[in-house]
Design an enzyme around this catalytic site. Structure first.
Site, PDB file in Angstrom:
ATOM      1  N   HIS A 135       0.848  -1.200   0.000  1.00  0.00           N
ATOM      2  CA  HIS A 135       0.000   0.000   0.000  1.00  0.00           C
ATOM      3  C   HIS A 135       0.881   1.246   0.000  1.00  0.00           C
ATOM      4  CE1 HIS A 135      -3.174  -2.810   1.326  1.00  0.00           C
ATOM      5  NE2 HIS A 135      -4.014  -1.930   0.803  1.00  0.00           N
ATOM      6  N   LYS A 139      -0.676   4.859   4.519  1.00  0.00           N
ATOM      7  CA  LYS A 139      -1.603   3.938   5.201  1.00  0.00           C
ATOM      8  C   LYS A 139      -1.149   3.746   6.646  1.00  0.00           C
ATOM      9  CE  LYS A 139      -3.914  -0.539   4.782  1.00  0.00           C
ATOM     10  NZ  LYS A 139      -5.238  -0.031   5.119  1.00  0.00           N
TER      11      LYS A 139
HETATM   12  N1  LIG Z   1     -12.845  -0.630   3.343  1.00  0.00           N
HETATM   13  C1  LIG Z   1     -12.277  -0.222   2.193  1.00  0.00           C
HETATM   14  O1  LIG Z   1     -12.654  -0.640   1.090  1.00  0.00           O
HETATM   15  C2  LIG Z   1     -11.171   0.792   2.264  1.00  0.00           C
HETATM   16  C3  LIG Z   1     -10.561   1.268   1.103  1.00  0.00           C
HETATM   17  C4  LIG Z   1      -9.618   2.290   1.219  1.00  0.00           C
HETATM   18  C5  LIG Z   1      -9.298   2.795   2.468  1.00  0.00           C
HETATM   19  N2  LIG Z   1      -9.888   2.282   3.579  1.00  0.00           N
HETATM   20  C6  LIG Z   1      -9.649   2.822   4.916  1.00  0.00           C
HETATM   21  O2  LIG Z   1     -10.332   4.070   4.971  1.00  0.00           O
HETATM   22  C7  LIG Z   1      -9.630   4.956   5.837  1.00  0.00           C
HETATM   23  C8  LIG Z   1      -9.285   6.242   5.079  1.00  0.00           C
HETATM   24  O3  LIG Z   1      -8.399   5.926   4.039  1.00  0.00           O
HETATM   25  P1  LIG Z   1      -7.844   7.058   3.050  1.00  0.00           P
HETATM   26  O4  LIG Z   1      -6.835   6.363   2.219  1.00  0.00           O
HETATM   27  O5  LIG Z   1      -8.978   7.775   2.389  1.00  0.00           O
HETATM   28  O6  LIG Z   1      -7.101   8.018   4.083  1.00  0.00           O
HETATM   29  P2  LIG Z   1      -6.809   9.598   3.984  1.00  0.00           P
HETATM   30  O7  LIG Z   1      -6.549   9.998   2.585  1.00  0.00           O
HETATM   31  O8  LIG Z   1      -5.763   9.875   5.016  1.00  0.00           O
HETATM   32  O9  LIG Z   1      -8.164  10.264   4.436  1.00  0.00           O
HETATM   33  C9  LIG Z   1      -8.638  10.226   5.743  1.00  0.00           C
HETATM   34  C10 LIG Z   1      -9.464  11.472   5.942  1.00  0.00           C
HETATM   35  O10 LIG Z   1     -10.144  11.358   7.170  1.00  0.00           O
HETATM   36  C11 LIG Z   1     -10.344  12.672   7.617  1.00  0.00           C
HETATM   37  N3  LIG Z   1     -10.637  12.678   9.047  1.00  0.00           N
HETATM   38  C12 LIG Z   1      -9.814  12.452  10.109  1.00  0.00           C
HETATM   39  N4  LIG Z   1     -10.496  12.554  11.245  1.00  0.00           N
HETATM   40  C13 LIG Z   1     -11.787  12.856  10.909  1.00  0.00           C
HETATM   41  C14 LIG Z   1     -12.978  13.087  11.634  1.00  0.00           C
HETATM   42  N5  LIG Z   1     -13.004  13.046  12.983  1.00  0.00           N
HETATM   43  N6  LIG Z   1     -14.110  13.351  10.944  1.00  0.00           N
HETATM   44  C15 LIG Z   1     -14.121  13.402   9.597  1.00  0.00           C
HETATM   45  N7  LIG Z   1     -13.019  13.217   8.861  1.00  0.00           N
HETATM   46  C16 LIG Z   1     -11.870  12.937   9.515  1.00  0.00           C
HETATM   47  C17 LIG Z   1      -9.064  13.411   7.295  1.00  0.00           C
HETATM   48  O11 LIG Z   1      -9.387  14.741   7.132  1.00  0.00           O
HETATM   49  P3  LIG Z   1      -8.296  15.945   7.170  1.00  0.00           P
HETATM   50  O12 LIG Z   1      -7.458  15.731   5.963  1.00  0.00           O
HETATM   51  O13 LIG Z   1      -9.168  17.146   7.089  1.00  0.00           O
HETATM   52  O14 LIG Z   1      -7.553  15.770   8.470  1.00  0.00           O
HETATM   53  C18 LIG Z   1      -8.649  12.738   5.981  1.00  0.00           C
HETATM   54  O15 LIG Z   1      -9.007  13.537   4.871  1.00  0.00           O
HETATM   55  C19 LIG Z   1      -8.420   4.151   6.349  1.00  0.00           C
HETATM   56  O16 LIG Z   1      -8.734   3.536   7.566  1.00  0.00           O
HETATM   57  C20 LIG Z   1      -8.217   3.099   5.272  1.00  0.00           C
HETATM   58  O17 LIG Z   1      -7.565   1.931   5.751  1.00  0.00           O
HETATM   59  C21 LIG Z   1     -10.810   1.293   3.489  1.00  0.00           C
END
Ligand SMILES: NC(=O)c1ccc[n+]([C@@H]2O[C@H](COP(=O)([O-])OP(=O)(O)OC[C@H]3O[C@@H](n4cnc5c(N)ncnc54)[C@H](OP(=O)(O)O)[C@@H]3O)[C@@H](O)[C@H]2O)c1
Length: 228
Positions: A135, A139
């Site tokens: 990844h 991550k």
């Molecule tokens: N299940 C699936 O299919 C799948 C697929 C991909 C990813 N994921 C998971 O999804 C999560 C996010 O992944 P990502 O790659 O999108 O990460 P990312 O790009 O780091 O995005 C996470 C976002 O969450 C926001 N955030 C943090 N605290 C928050 C809160 N209290 N309320 C609302 N927003 C908040 C952050 O906002 P700011 O930038 O404003 O701080 C950031 O933009 C991870 O846990 C990842 O493992 C799951």
């Protein structure tokens, strides 16, 4: 549907885009609007049909609790909280809401897990196996939830008590690559899924929210994706 997407990050932004393409009304809240689950009061969620969460392990439990208390259905893609699964299951039962989660919302990955299940037959013969996952560098959790799901599925399907070793790589902007290598003295079998973009996650999560509409209870996507 009126959907609220939590997280403006790499995946949340794709989820919001796909939800709009599928003609839903979409609100989005990032960390600025939702510190300590501030966006998830019953009043703020009055017109919302479901909340879709792609945020971070640190805030996910507060988000889940707030949505349950507000009586709102929730789809959770955020990973890294599964040691609290039982607590969340009880919370959902107590508040009688609908909840659907997945380590991976991609239909392709869920098909791939079925292929991995079939490939585990090799472990009943003269094969050893290893799991690799790659990844992007941002991550937060390792090994990935999908790699752990593969490990569990292959242990169950092989009938052997032991887990395959998982090796995690964090490099560049890799969306998500999962691989099982099964090795015997005479050959190697490779079973691999390589996500080309985040659209697979987004489509699965939005279709999951549609599926959850009007339902109550606690669901794992692996048990419902065939119905989408
Ligand atoms: N299940 C699936 O299919 C799948 C697929 C991909 C990813 N994921 C998971 O999804 C999560 C996010 O992944 P990502 O790659 O999108 O990460 P990312 O790009 O780091 O995005 C996470 C976002 O969450 C926001 N955030 C943090 N605290 C928050 C809160 N209290 N309320 C609302 N927003 C908040 C952050 O906002 P700011 O930038 O404003 O701080 C950031 O933009 C991870 O846990 C990842 O493992 C799951």
């Amino acid at each position: 549907m009126n959907l609220l997407v939590l997280g403006r990050g790499k995946t949340g932004s794709v989820v919001a885009e796909i939800a709009r393409e599928r003609r839903h009304h979409v609100g989005v809240a990032g960390s600025a609007e939702n510190a300590d689950a501030a966006a998830l009061t019953a009043k703020n969620l009055e017109d919302v049909d479901a909340v879709i969460d792609f945020t971070a392990p640190l805030c996910i439990l507060a988000n889940i609790e707030a949505c349950a208390i507000a009586g709102k259905n929730m789809v959770v893609g955020t990973t890294g909280w599964y040691s609290d699964l039982d607590r969340v299951r009880k919370l959902i039962a107590q508040h009688e809401t609908g909840f659907l989660y997945a380590a991976n919302f991609s239909l392709g990955v869920n098909l791939f897990l079925e292929v991995a299940r079939a490939a585990a037959t090799a472990l009943r013969h003269d094969y050893s196996g290893q799991i690799f996952e790659r990844h992007h560098v941002h991550k937060e959790d390792a090994p990935s939830g999908t790699a752990m799901a593969m490990q569990r599925i292959m242990r169950e399907a092989s009938g052997r008590g032991e887990d395959l070793e998982i090796t995690s790589f964090r490099e560049g902007d890799v969306v998500g690559l999962h691989e099982v290598v099964l090795e015997s003295p005479t050959d190697r079998i490779y079973v691999c899924h390589d996500a080309k973009s985040r659209r697979g996650f987004g489509e699965g999560a939005v279709r999951a929210a549609e599926w959850l509409s009007g339902k109550k209870g606690f669901y794992d996507f692996k048990d419902v994706w065939r119905e989408l």
